[in-house]
Write an enzyme that holds these catalytic residues in place. Structure first.
Site, PDB file in Angstrom:
ATOM      1  N   ASP A   8       0.874  -1.161   0.000  1.00 40.43           N
ATOM      2  CA  ASP A   8       0.000   0.000   0.000  1.00 40.43           C
ATOM      3  C   ASP A   8       0.919   1.221   0.000  1.00 40.43           C
ATOM      4  O   ASP A   8       2.092   1.119   0.371  1.00 40.43           O
ATOM      5  CB  ASP A   8      -0.879  -0.016   1.260  1.00 40.43           C
ATOM      6  N   ASP A  10       0.195   5.156   1.011  1.00 37.52           N
ATOM      7  CA  ASP A  10       0.129   6.100   2.128  1.00 37.52           C
ATOM      8  C   ASP A  10       0.093   5.355   3.463  1.00 37.52           C
ATOM      9  O   ASP A  10      -0.762   4.513   3.698  1.00 37.52           O
ATOM     10  CB  ASP A  10      -1.104   6.997   1.996  1.00 37.52           C
ATOM     11  N   THR A  52      -2.468   1.010  -4.631  1.00 35.90           N
ATOM     12  CA  THR A  52      -2.967   2.143  -3.843  1.00 35.90           C
ATOM     13  C   THR A  52      -4.298   2.684  -4.358  1.00 35.90           C
ATOM     14  O   THR A  52      -4.477   2.873  -5.566  1.00 35.90           O
ATOM     15  CB  THR A  52      -1.908   3.264  -3.791  1.00 35.90           C
ATOM     16  N   ASP A 128      -1.731  -0.696   5.765  1.00 36.68           N
ATOM     17  CA  ASP A 128      -2.018  -0.140   7.088  1.00 36.68           C
ATOM     18  C   ASP A 128      -3.510  -0.083   7.392  1.00 36.68           C
ATOM     19  O   ASP A 128      -3.925   0.592   8.326  1.00 36.68           O
ATOM     20  CB  ASP A 128      -1.373   1.240   7.244  1.00 36.68           C
TER      21      ASP A 128
END
Length: 173
Positions: A8, A10, A52, A128
């Site tokens: 991922d 960010d 992403t 995350d």
């Protein structure tokens, strides 16, 4: 077939913008520990691909061209400063419920696997959020959640921060 670690963006590769978006290169701050992780992944014989969601495109906050420029700058930085690179960068520019690529759906991982001959069962998804975990699980990957939260997760592994990720992968890859 290739083994891959999907990342991922960010909150894993670069500092999380919180509830907002990274809209320019000046706001894109690579997490130093990510570089160590990317080096380890390459040393272990894995390719790396970015997966992403970038809903900011659908919202009109950034153009696809500006987003791709940011990704090109990231690739150049990694190559010039660290001798590293991503095999590819996949992003979903769509809003919710407009496509089959937006995480938690596995569309970007499946597309990457088809395009680059990646063995998803020998690959990993690192993110995350639970959306990242769900996308990885749906694609058949092992999953790691990078989160200091102690709540439940479907992830195969959890690390508290990016500082802990390389240690986990050193043992597991």
């Amino acid at each position: 077939m290739k083994k891959c670690v999907f990342f991922d963006r960010d909150g894993v590769i670069n500092e999380s913008p919180g509830s907002g978006y990274v809209l320019g290169w000046d706001d894109f701050h690579v997490i130093p520990e990510f570089i160590d992780t990317l080096k380890l992944v390459a040393e272990k014989g894995y390719v790396s691909v970015v997966i992403t969601n970038q809903r900011c495109v659908a919202k009109g906050l950034i153009t696809k061209e500006a987003l791709e420029d940011m990704h090109n700058r990231l690739q150049a930085l990694l190559k010039e400063k660290h001798g590293l690179e991503f095999l590819d960068i996949f992003y979903c520019p769509h809003d919710r419920n407009e496509c089959d690529c937006r995480k938690p759906l596995p569309g970007m991982l499946l597309s990457a696997a088809k395009k680059h001959d990646i063995d998803l069962s020998a690959s990993w998804m690192i993110g995350d959020s639970e959306k990242d975990v769900q996308a990885g699980k749906s694609a058949g990957c092992k999953t790691v959640l990078v989160s200091g939260d102690s709540g439940g997760t479907e992830a195969d592994f959890r690390v508290g921060s990016m500082k802990d990720l390389a240690g986990l992968l050193c043992k597991e890859l």
